[in-house]
Design an enzyme around this catalytic site. Sequence first.
Site, PDB file in Angstrom:
ATOM      1  N   TRP A 184       0.892  -1.211   0.092  1.00 46.83           N
ATOM      2  CA  TRP A 184      -0.139  -0.199   0.044  1.00 46.83           C
ATOM      3  C   TRP A 184       0.825   1.080   0.073  1.00 46.83           C
ATOM      4  O   TRP A 184       1.949   1.351   0.692  1.00 46.83           O
ATOM      5  CB  TRP A 184      -0.916   0.165   1.277  1.00 46.83           C
ATOM      6  CG  TRP A 184      -1.444   1.369   1.104  1.00 46.83           C
ATOM      7  CD1 TRP A 184      -2.681   1.632   0.556  1.00 46.83           C
ATOM      8  CD2 TRP A 184      -1.271   2.415   2.028  1.00 46.83           C
ATOM      9  NE1 TRP A 184      -3.031   2.893   0.811  1.00 46.83           N
ATOM     10  CE2 TRP A 184      -2.216   3.478   1.600  1.00 46.83           C
ATOM     11  CE3 TRP A 184      -0.116   2.803   3.082  1.00 46.83           C
ATOM     12  CZ2 TRP A 184      -2.165   4.837   2.270  1.00 46.83           C
ATOM     13  CZ3 TRP A 184      -0.276   3.910   3.464  1.00 46.83           C
ATOM     14  CH2 TRP A 184      -1.270   5.030   3.339  1.00 46.83           C
ATOM     15  N   GLU A 225      -2.943  -2.763  -2.417  1.00 49.04           N
ATOM     16  CA  GLU A 225      -4.075  -2.194  -1.716  1.00 49.04           C
ATOM     17  C   GLU A 225      -4.464  -0.929  -2.157  1.00 49.04           C
ATOM     18  O   GLU A 225      -3.637  -0.089  -2.324  1.00 49.04           O
ATOM     19  CB  GLU A 225      -3.656  -2.291  -0.352  1.00 49.04           C
ATOM     20  CG  GLU A 225      -4.990  -1.619   0.588  1.00 49.04           C
ATOM     21  CD  GLU A 225      -4.206  -1.600   2.140  1.00 49.04           C
ATOM     22  OE1 GLU A 225      -5.145  -0.938   3.115  1.00 49.04           O
ATOM     23  OE2 GLU A 225      -3.189  -2.209   2.350  1.00 49.04           O
ATOM     24  N   LYS A 227      -7.062   2.792  -2.486  1.00 50.64           N
ATOM     25  CA  LYS A 227      -7.683   3.571  -1.425  1.00 50.64           C
ATOM     26  C   LYS A 227      -8.172   4.652  -2.347  1.00 50.64           C
ATOM     27  O   LYS A 227      -7.974   5.024  -3.224  1.00 50.64           O
ATOM     28  CB  LYS A 227      -6.459   4.480  -0.636  1.00 50.64           C
ATOM     29  CG  LYS A 227      -7.060   5.136   0.665  1.00 50.64           C
ATOM     30  CD  LYS A 227      -5.912   5.402   1.699  1.00 50.64           C
ATOM     31  CE  LYS A 227      -6.535   6.200   2.876  1.00 50.64           C
ATOM     32  NZ  LYS A 227      -5.377   6.467   3.916  1.00 50.64           N
ATOM     33  N   ASP A 258      -9.568  -2.827   1.826  1.00 44.89           N
ATOM     34  CA  ASP A 258      -9.644  -2.184   3.283  1.00 44.89           C
ATOM     35  C   ASP A 258     -10.756  -1.522   3.279  1.00 44.89           C
ATOM     36  O   ASP A 258     -11.480  -0.717   2.648  1.00 44.89           O
ATOM     37  CB  ASP A 258      -8.396  -1.186   3.460  1.00 44.89           C
ATOM     38  CG  ASP A 258      -8.131  -0.881   4.751  1.00 44.89           C
ATOM     39  OD1 ASP A 258      -9.170  -0.141   5.363  1.00 44.89           O
ATOM     40  OD2 ASP A 258      -7.432  -0.694   5.510  1.00 44.89           O
ATOM     41  N   HIS A 261     -11.149   2.343   3.061  1.00 45.21           N
ATOM     42  CA  HIS A 261     -10.437   3.009   2.151  1.00 45.21           C
ATOM     43  C   HIS A 261     -11.468   3.501   0.929  1.00 45.21           C
ATOM     44  O   HIS A 261     -11.157   3.358  -0.187  1.00 45.21           O
ATOM     45  CB  HIS A 261      -9.342   2.067   1.448  1.00 45.21           C
ATOM     46  CG  HIS A 261      -8.150   2.016   2.369  1.00 45.21           C
ATOM     47  ND1 HIS A 261      -6.837   1.607   1.813  1.00 45.21           N
ATOM     48  CD2 HIS A 261      -7.877   2.560   3.537  1.00 45.21           C
ATOM     49  CE1 HIS A 261      -5.980   1.641   2.721  1.00 45.21           C
ATOM     50  NE2 HIS A 261      -6.531   2.513   3.807  1.00 45.21           N
ATOM     51  N   HIS A 285      -8.589  -6.125   4.649  1.00 47.17           N
ATOM     52  CA  HIS A 285      -7.951  -5.439   6.011  1.00 47.17           C
ATOM     53  C   HIS A 285      -9.437  -4.732   6.417  1.00 47.17           C
ATOM     54  O   HIS A 285     -10.019  -3.872   6.212  1.00 47.17           O
ATOM     55  CB  HIS A 285      -7.068  -4.438   5.414  1.00 47.17           C
ATOM     56  CG  HIS A 285      -5.783  -4.735   5.380  1.00 47.17           C
ATOM     57  ND1 HIS A 285      -4.577  -3.961   5.261  1.00 47.17           N
ATOM     58  CD2 HIS A 285      -4.907  -5.874   5.786  1.00 47.17           C
ATOM     59  CE1 HIS A 285      -3.517  -4.542   5.474  1.00 47.17           C
ATOM     60  NE2 HIS A 285      -3.768  -6.036   5.559  1.00 47.17           N
ATOM     61  N   ASP A 293     -10.800   7.513   6.864  1.00 49.17           N
ATOM     62  CA  ASP A 293     -10.233   6.205   7.081  1.00 49.17           C
ATOM     63  C   ASP A 293      -9.625   6.270   8.510  1.00 49.17           C
ATOM     64  O   ASP A 293      -8.446   6.340   8.564  1.00 49.17           O
ATOM     65  CB  ASP A 293      -9.080   5.801   5.962  1.00 49.17           C
ATOM     66  CG  ASP A 293      -8.192   4.689   6.044  1.00 49.17           C
ATOM     67  OD1 ASP A 293      -8.733   3.816   6.785  1.00 49.17           O
ATOM     68  OD2 ASP A 293      -7.253   4.585   5.756  1.00 49.17           O
ATOM     69  N   ASP A 295      -9.747   4.228  10.912  1.00 45.39           N
ATOM     70  CA  ASP A 295      -9.285   3.024  11.530  1.00 45.39           C
ATOM     71  C   ASP A 295      -9.680   2.718  13.165  1.00 45.39           C
ATOM     72  O   ASP A 295      -8.889   2.381  13.782  1.00 45.39           O
ATOM     73  CB  ASP A 295      -7.633   2.726  11.371  1.00 45.39           C
ATOM     74  CG  ASP A 295      -7.399   2.626  10.018  1.00 45.39           C
ATOM     75  OD1 ASP A 295      -7.972   1.655   9.552  1.00 45.39           O
ATOM     76  OD2 ASP A 295      -6.577   3.555   9.430  1.00 45.39           O
ATOM     77  N   ASP A 325      -6.995  -4.169  10.601  1.00 47.65           N
ATOM     78  CA  ASP A 325      -5.991  -2.881  10.492  1.00 47.65           C
ATOM     79  C   ASP A 325      -6.821  -1.886  11.256  1.00 47.65           C
ATOM     80  O   ASP A 325      -7.659  -0.815  10.624  1.00 47.65           O
ATOM     81  CB  ASP A 325      -5.763  -2.515   9.123  1.00 47.65           C
ATOM     82  CG  ASP A 325      -4.919  -1.362   9.031  1.00 47.65           C
ATOM     83  OD1 ASP A 325      -4.588  -0.760   9.899  1.00 47.65           O
ATOM     84  OD2 ASP A 325      -4.836  -1.026   7.712  1.00 47.65           O
TER      85      ASP A 325
END
Length: 417
Positions: A184, A225, A227, A258, A261, A285, A293, A295, A325
């Site tokens: 990523w 990955e 985004k 993800d 993302h 993820h 994002d 997380d 993640d």
Amino acid sequence: MTTTISYEQAKAYYEQWGVNVDLALKQLNQIPISIHCWQGDDISGFETIKSELSGGIDVTGNYPGKARNGDELRSDLEKALSLIPGKHRVNLHAIYAETNGQFVDRDEILPEHFAKWVDWAKQNGLGLDFNPTLFSHEKANDGLTLSHPDEHIRQFWIDHCIASRKIGEYFGKELGTPCLTNIWIPDGYKDIPSDRLTPRVRLKESLDTIFEYKTDEKYNIDAVESKLFGLGSESYVVGSHEFYLSYAQQNNKLCLLDTGHFHPTETISNKISTMLLFNEKVALHVSRPVRWDSDHVVILDDELKEIALEIVRNNAIERVLIGLDFFDASINRIAAWIIGTRNMIKALLYALLIPHNYLKELQEQGNFTERLALIEEFKTYPFGAIWDHYCEISNVPIREKWLQEVQIYEKDILSKR
């Protein structure tokens, strides 16, 4: 205290619909979750020259007890794993190399710098996954790496990714289970670009060069990955979903999704069935975006359940590689690991206890009334008793009892750091 009676009663509820609960628990026990090491130290890593966290990533909070070195981080992970049912994996970033205090730049990292991680994984029966770290470095200060207009900077990051893939292959050979090495990058622009194509041409060329070095897929699995946007790249990200989806399919790589993302109203659960139709495997993820994002620690919300349902109902347990993640420094970091991972496992168990074939038949018949009624009723079936039983037979605390062990560990270990 035993849950046998309540388990048997709960089991009967599900078995009247043809759900084999014992088989579901066996299947659940075979699903490894790749637990990210960076929750334990706020993505600080062990590099001798520290750079500020960058790449659109931010960790907020200053809860005491952060891991400061490899031994502390591994100890914290062991405590978390001891309170999570099942056998899982640990996901590392390149910044967690241990170089005995010597400066080793990222383009020069070697398998030997992760020998302690491999020894520890062997002792604990764990697989390892890996990620090159293309942020928090002086050569990523302008937010560009593999798509950078400067050829020398691009080459530095190309060499870093090749070195990382060699390390992933080393993990796979040493541990007897393939390592997922995921690339990523943070590359993008804050404002509207005047040229979207040229950076993507450079990114494609960089990836082509990285993958010219061949690793054995028995030991290393490559993933890329995507985004949509990030802090500092609000208007344009070079490695978009369309870019990486196309690149992965053309070059026989895994495309990693993800959950944080994409657009805030966009969900990845709806993408999984399509991805499985055209790809042998898909990597995830799993995080929890709140506004961007961000997380946040994974909770047992509707989207997490839907992700698990898509994996299970499509018979894709062995085709979807699940990693986590998230990073939260405002709460006990070990508790964050446990909460998030246990919730991912709970979602999978919930999905394994649904009579999917019958519900599919109802949809094919156009019987949407019964389908909707049953889906809603299953939401209040005695799932908790099945979960408690699974924890009990896995020799981990049931319900919130794990929190007591974390509190003791915090008092005895974390508070003294």
